[in-house]
Motif scaffolding. Structure first.
Motif, PDB file in Angstrom:
ATOM      1  N   TYR A  77       0.157  -6.387   4.004  1.00  0.00           N
ATOM      2  CA  TYR A  77       0.945  -6.281   2.769  1.00  0.00           C
ATOM      3  C   TYR A  77       0.105  -5.690   1.635  1.00  0.00           C
ATOM      4  O   TYR A  77      -1.129  -5.704   1.694  1.00  0.00           O
ATOM      5  CB  TYR A  77       1.552  -7.626   2.388  1.00  0.00           C
ATOM      6  CG  TYR A  77       0.591  -8.771   2.117  1.00  0.00           C
ATOM      7  CD1 TYR A  77       0.017  -8.948   0.852  1.00  0.00           C
ATOM      8  CD2 TYR A  77       0.311  -9.728   3.099  1.00  0.00           C
ATOM      9  CE1 TYR A  77      -0.818 -10.026   0.580  1.00  0.00           C
ATOM     10  CE2 TYR A  77      -0.513 -10.802   2.844  1.00  0.00           C
ATOM     11  CZ  TYR A  77      -1.082 -10.948   1.581  1.00  0.00           C
ATOM     12  OH  TYR A  77      -1.914 -12.016   1.316  1.00  0.00           O
ATOM     13  N   PRO A  78       0.749  -5.178   0.599  1.00  0.00           N
ATOM     14  CA  PRO A  78       0.018  -4.518  -0.490  1.00  0.00           C
ATOM     15  C   PRO A  78      -0.829  -5.494  -1.296  1.00  0.00           C
ATOM     16  O   PRO A  78      -0.461  -6.660  -1.478  1.00  0.00           O
ATOM     17  CB  PRO A  78       1.136  -3.944  -1.372  1.00  0.00           C
ATOM     18  CG  PRO A  78       2.364  -3.939  -0.533  1.00  0.00           C
ATOM     19  CD  PRO A  78       2.214  -5.074   0.414  1.00  0.00           C
ATOM     20  N   SER A  79      -1.944  -5.011  -1.779  1.00  0.00           N
ATOM     21  CA  SER A  79      -2.779  -5.821  -2.672  1.00  0.00           C
ATOM     22  C   SER A  79      -2.745  -5.292  -4.099  1.00  0.00           C
ATOM     23  O   SER A  79      -3.249  -5.937  -5.013  1.00  0.00           O
ATOM     24  CB  SER A  79      -4.228  -5.842  -2.177  1.00  0.00           C
ATOM     25  OG  SER A  79      -4.832  -4.561  -2.326  1.00  0.00           O
ATOM     26  N   CYS A 156     -10.395 -19.828   4.205  1.00  0.00           N
ATOM     27  CA  CYS A 156      -9.314 -20.435   5.008  1.00  0.00           C
ATOM     28  C   CYS A 156      -8.188 -19.458   5.320  1.00  0.00           C
ATOM     29  O   CYS A 156      -7.089 -19.877   5.701  1.00  0.00           O
ATOM     30  CB  CYS A 156      -8.764 -21.700   4.341  1.00  0.00           C
ATOM     31  SG  CYS A 156     -10.001 -23.006   4.192  1.00  0.00           S
ATOM     32  N   ALA A 157      -8.441 -18.181   5.147  1.00  0.00           N
ATOM     33  CA  ALA A 157      -7.501 -17.144   5.571  1.00  0.00           C
ATOM     34  C   ALA A 157      -8.043 -16.494   6.837  1.00  0.00           C
ATOM     35  O   ALA A 157      -9.222 -16.642   7.167  1.00  0.00           O
ATOM     36  CB  ALA A 157      -7.329 -16.095   4.479  1.00  0.00           C
ATOM     37  N   VAL A 158      -7.179 -15.786   7.555  1.00  0.00           N
ATOM     38  CA  VAL A 158      -7.639 -14.965   8.672  1.00  0.00           C
ATOM     39  C   VAL A 158      -7.934 -13.578   8.125  1.00  0.00           C
ATOM     40  O   VAL A 158      -7.080 -12.958   7.471  1.00  0.00           O
ATOM     41  CB  VAL A 158      -6.579 -14.898   9.788  1.00  0.00           C
ATOM     42  CG1 VAL A 158      -6.881 -13.760  10.760  1.00  0.00           C
ATOM     43  CG2 VAL A 158      -6.525 -16.217  10.536  1.00  0.00           C
ATOM     44  N   ILE A 159      -9.153 -13.104   8.364  1.00  0.00           N
ATOM     45  CA  ILE A 159      -9.547 -11.773   7.898  1.00  0.00           C
ATOM     46  C   ILE A 159      -9.567 -10.825   9.089  1.00  0.00           C
ATOM     47  O   ILE A 159     -10.195 -11.098  10.109  1.00  0.00           O
ATOM     48  CB  ILE A 159     -10.929 -11.796   7.216  1.00  0.00           C
ATOM     49  CG1 ILE A 159     -10.885 -12.671   5.960  1.00  0.00           C
ATOM     50  CG2 ILE A 159     -11.372 -10.376   6.871  1.00  0.00           C
ATOM     51  CD1 ILE A 159     -12.196 -12.724   5.188  1.00  0.00           C
ATOM     52  N   THR A 160      -8.855  -9.721   8.947  1.00  0.00           N
ATOM     53  CA  THR A 160      -8.862  -8.671   9.967  1.00  0.00           C
ATOM     54  C   THR A 160      -9.799  -7.558   9.508  1.00  0.00           C
ATOM     55  O   THR A 160      -9.889  -7.276   8.305  1.00  0.00           O
ATOM     56  CB  THR A 160      -7.452  -8.082  10.165  1.00  0.00           C
ATOM     57  OG1 THR A 160      -7.073  -7.372   8.970  1.00  0.00           O
ATOM     58  CG2 THR A 160      -6.433  -9.177  10.437  1.00  0.00           C
ATOM     59  N   PRO A 161     -10.510  -6.908  10.427  1.00  0.00           N
ATOM     60  CA  PRO A 161     -11.384  -5.797  10.029  1.00  0.00           C
ATOM     61  C   PRO A 161     -10.605  -4.658   9.375  1.00  0.00           C
ATOM     62  O   PRO A 161     -11.105  -3.994   8.465  1.00  0.00           O
ATOM     63  CB  PRO A 161     -12.004  -5.340  11.353  1.00  0.00           C
ATOM     64  CG  PRO A 161     -11.858  -6.501  12.280  1.00  0.00           C
ATOM     65  CD  PRO A 161     -10.602  -7.192  11.874  1.00  0.00           C
ATOM     66  N   GLU A 162      -9.368  -4.456   9.828  1.00  0.00           N
ATOM     67  CA  GLU A 162      -8.579  -3.320   9.345  1.00  0.00           C
ATOM     68  C   GLU A 162      -7.960  -3.563   7.972  1.00  0.00           C
ATOM     69  O   GLU A 162      -7.957  -2.681   7.106  1.00  0.00           O
ATOM     70  CB  GLU A 162      -7.442  -3.001  10.327  1.00  0.00           C
ATOM     71  CG  GLU A 162      -7.901  -2.735  11.738  1.00  0.00           C
ATOM     72  CD  GLU A 162      -7.928  -4.004  12.593  1.00  0.00           C
ATOM     73  OE1 GLU A 162      -7.934  -3.873  13.820  1.00  0.00           O
ATOM     74  OE2 GLU A 162      -7.945  -5.131  12.039  1.00  0.00           O
ATOM     75  N   PHE A 163      -7.401  -4.743   7.772  1.00  0.00           N
ATOM     76  CA  PHE A 163      -6.567  -5.008   6.597  1.00  0.00           C
ATOM     77  C   PHE A 163      -7.097  -6.122   5.697  1.00  0.00           C
ATOM     78  O   PHE A 163      -6.416  -6.526   4.749  1.00  0.00           O
ATOM     79  CB  PHE A 163      -5.139  -5.376   7.046  1.00  0.00           C
ATOM     80  CG  PHE A 163      -4.593  -4.480   8.119  1.00  0.00           C
ATOM     81  CD1 PHE A 163      -4.370  -3.136   7.868  1.00  0.00           C
ATOM     82  CD2 PHE A 163      -4.326  -4.968   9.391  1.00  0.00           C
ATOM     83  CE1 PHE A 163      -3.877  -2.299   8.862  1.00  0.00           C
ATOM     84  CE2 PHE A 163      -3.833  -4.148  10.392  1.00  0.00           C
ATOM     85  CZ  PHE A 163      -3.610  -2.805  10.129  1.00  0.00           C
ATOM     86  N   LYS A 251     -12.342  -5.531  -0.217  1.00  0.00           N
ATOM     87  CA  LYS A 251     -12.590  -4.421  -1.138  1.00  0.00           C
ATOM     88  C   LYS A 251     -11.959  -3.130  -0.616  1.00  0.00           C
ATOM     89  O   LYS A 251     -12.199  -2.711   0.518  1.00  0.00           O
ATOM     90  CB  LYS A 251     -14.090  -4.220  -1.330  1.00  0.00           C
ATOM     91  CG  LYS A 251     -14.431  -3.224  -2.432  1.00  0.00           C
ATOM     92  CD  LYS A 251     -15.928  -3.172  -2.701  1.00  0.00           C
ATOM     93  CE  LYS A 251     -16.238  -2.205  -3.839  1.00  0.00           C
ATOM     94  NZ  LYS A 251     -17.696  -2.101  -4.096  1.00  0.00           N
ATOM     95  N   GLY A 252     -11.113  -2.542  -1.446  1.00  0.00           N
ATOM     96  CA  GLY A 252     -10.471  -1.279  -1.086  1.00  0.00           C
ATOM     97  C   GLY A 252      -9.303  -1.414  -0.127  1.00  0.00           C
ATOM     98  O   GLY A 252      -8.725  -0.411   0.287  1.00  0.00           O
ATOM     99  N   LYS A 253      -8.950  -2.644   0.234  1.00  0.00           N
ATOM    100  CA  LYS A 253      -7.839  -2.852   1.171  1.00  0.00           C
ATOM    101  C   LYS A 253      -6.520  -2.903   0.410  1.00  0.00           C
ATOM    102  O   LYS A 253      -6.294  -3.792  -0.410  1.00  0.00           O
ATOM    103  CB  LYS A 253      -8.017  -4.157   1.951  1.00  0.00           C
ATOM    104  CG  LYS A 253      -9.338  -4.295   2.690  1.00  0.00           C
ATOM    105  CD  LYS A 253      -9.440  -3.355   3.875  1.00  0.00           C
ATOM    106  CE  LYS A 253     -10.674  -3.673   4.712  1.00  0.00           C
ATOM    107  NZ  LYS A 253     -10.919  -2.684   5.759  1.00  0.00           N
ATOM    108  N   ASP A 254      -5.665  -1.958   0.655  1.00  0.00           N
ATOM    109  CA  ASP A 254      -4.350  -1.912   0.002  1.00  0.00           C
ATOM    110  C   ASP A 254      -3.425  -1.074   0.858  1.00  0.00           C
ATOM    111  O   ASP A 254      -3.594   0.135   0.955  1.00  0.00           O
ATOM    112  CB  ASP A 254      -4.481  -1.314  -1.412  1.00  0.00           C
ATOM    113  CG  ASP A 254      -3.142  -1.216  -2.123  1.00  0.00           C
ATOM    114  OD1 ASP A 254      -2.311  -2.129  -1.951  1.00  0.00           O
ATOM    115  OD2 ASP A 254      -2.922  -0.231  -2.846  1.00  0.00           O
ATOM    116  N   PHE A 255      -2.462  -1.719   1.478  1.00  0.00           N
ATOM    117  CA  PHE A 255      -1.613  -1.022   2.444  1.00  0.00           C
ATOM    118  C   PHE A 255      -0.145  -1.153   2.069  1.00  0.00           C
ATOM    119  O   PHE A 255       0.329  -2.238   1.743  1.00  0.00           O
ATOM    120  CB  PHE A 255      -1.863  -1.578   3.849  1.00  0.00           C
ATOM    121  CG  PHE A 255      -3.280  -1.379   4.293  1.00  0.00           C
ATOM    122  CD1 PHE A 255      -3.691  -0.173   4.844  1.00  0.00           C
ATOM    123  CD2 PHE A 255      -4.227  -2.377   4.114  1.00  0.00           C
ATOM    124  CE1 PHE A 255      -5.008   0.029   5.231  1.00  0.00           C
ATOM    125  CE2 PHE A 255      -5.549  -2.187   4.493  1.00  0.00           C
ATOM    126  CZ  PHE A 255      -5.945  -0.980   5.053  1.00  0.00           C
TER     127      PHE A 255
END
Length: 377
Positions: A77-79, A156-163, A251-255
């Motif tokens: 989702y967008p950030s 406590c979130a799941v972090i994906t390498p992509e998003f 950082k820089g993640k915005d989809f």
């Protein structure tokens, strides 16, 4: 049935459905998560919104007959908001957390899961499913972590390498025996930025959250907000993103992959004053399609009042005084009285003293005294 081939077909089709990441895992008991949940319960760190039965949260066989595997999905989702409206003096705005931008994510993910179910059913008519998003029994993050979607981070979130962690999670239990994917190794390392930045200290340590202190939880409660948290909320009217926005992995993640998730600035960052005068019907018509509306208008209005106090918005005093005098709900009247005192100004004291003469509710009278104490200091 060649389940390896079917698995690849599902992965390919999931991509065509707009599922940004998919993973597969076993339907074994989530033993590590069980120990964590027991510890959380013992410490009183649960929010109360979760499934009460810990066994159901960690054992798929208790909610699905003869489970063989679980398919996990993630949608990014967008950030960032395009052309966000400005919050200025005389027209102050609140903010919904990013997870409440656009159409309710439960609706969006259920749509994707339903379409994925239909695709699998065509190929395997005897296939059975139980899909869930957030409000189901299973712990979404535990499933996603074991299915290789990402790692369970210190925030406590799941972090994906992509998003990064800007993903919604869902899962599907099935009776089909898919080969599990490899879980992802933790990549937080020695970074502790989220723990250090948490406004209320709700992140007790990396990977452990006291939900009772978390702003995301507090903004969803319906009673009076405890005094010690009112100054911490700022202009947040639903949720909190601090532990995500400070994360270097974000950082820089915005989809902007999904049209349904695009935020409307007037909804995601609404004017505060109009919120206070909304009827239930107006609230539902305006905000009913977003996830942040699920608790109704009362928590949002209470938080909007606190936000106006945060801004010291003197131009909002007439509206707050009207709410204080006329709203039928003690929590809203009392919070407005507190805010009137917090903002101050020549009209505040007279308004509070006049209100004090007619108010009967003890909790509201306490809030009036708090408001007056600000003016006497």
């Amino acid at each position: 049935m060649d389940y390896r081939l079917l698995k690849q077909e599902i992965i390919d089709h999931a991509n065509s459905l707009g599922i940004d990441k998919i993973g597969f895992t076993t339907a074994d008991v989530f033993t590590e998560m069980k120990n964590h949940l027991i510890r959380q319960e013992q410490l009183g760190y649960q929010s109360g919104f979760e499934e009460k039965d810990i066994e159901k949260r960690v054992d798929p066989s208790l909610i699905f007959s003869e489970p063989r595997s679980i398919i996990a999905i993630a949608l990014a989702y967008p950030s960032r908001m395009k052309n966000p409206p400005k919050s200025v003096k005389g027209a102050r705005r609140g903010i919904f957390a990013r997870a409440s931008w656009g159409t309710d994510y439960h609706t969006v993910l259920r749509d994707r899961l339903s379409k994925l179910e239909a695709f699998i059913q065509e190929r395997v008519p005897e296939a059975r499913f139980r899909s869930m998003v957030d409000t189901g029994e299973l712990a979404d993050r535990a499933v996603a972590e074991r299915a290789g979607i990402g790692w369970s981070a210190k925030n406590c979130a799941v972090i994906t390498p992509e998003f990064g962690s800007y993903v919604y999670l869902g899962e599907m239990i099935t009776n089909l025996p898919f080969e599990p994917d490899e879980p992802m190794q933790d990549q937080c390392g020695s970074c502790n930025k989220c723990v250090d930045a948490c406004p209320t200290g709700a992140l007790v340590q990396g990977g452990q959250l006291n939900a009772q202190k978390c702003i995301a939880f507090l903004t969803q409660t319906k009673g009076f907000l405890p005094d010690e948290y009112r100054s911490k909320i700022g202009n947040r009217i639903y949720g909190c993103d601090t532990c995500q926005t400070v994360c270097p992995k974000n950082k820089g993640k915005d989809f902007h992959f999904h049209r349904e998730m695009e935020p409307d600035g007037e909804i995601a960052k609404p004017l505060l004053e109009p919120l206070l005068m909304m009827s239930n019907r107006e609230f539902k018509e305006t905000f009913g399609h977003i996830s942040g509306s699920w608790r109704g208008k009362k928590p949002i209005q209470r938080n909007a009042i606190i936000a106006l106090a945060h801004f010291k918005e003197e131009q909002s005093l007439p509206v707050l005084i009207e709410v204080m005098n006329n709203d039928p709900r003690p929590v809203i009247r009392g919070t407005a009285a507190w805010a009137v005192g917090k903002i101050g100004g020549s009209k505040a004291k007279d308004a509070l003293l006049e209100f004090k003469e007619k108010e009967k509710e003890g909790d509201v009278l306490q809030e009036i005294e708090k408001g007056l104490s600000f003016l006497n200091n």
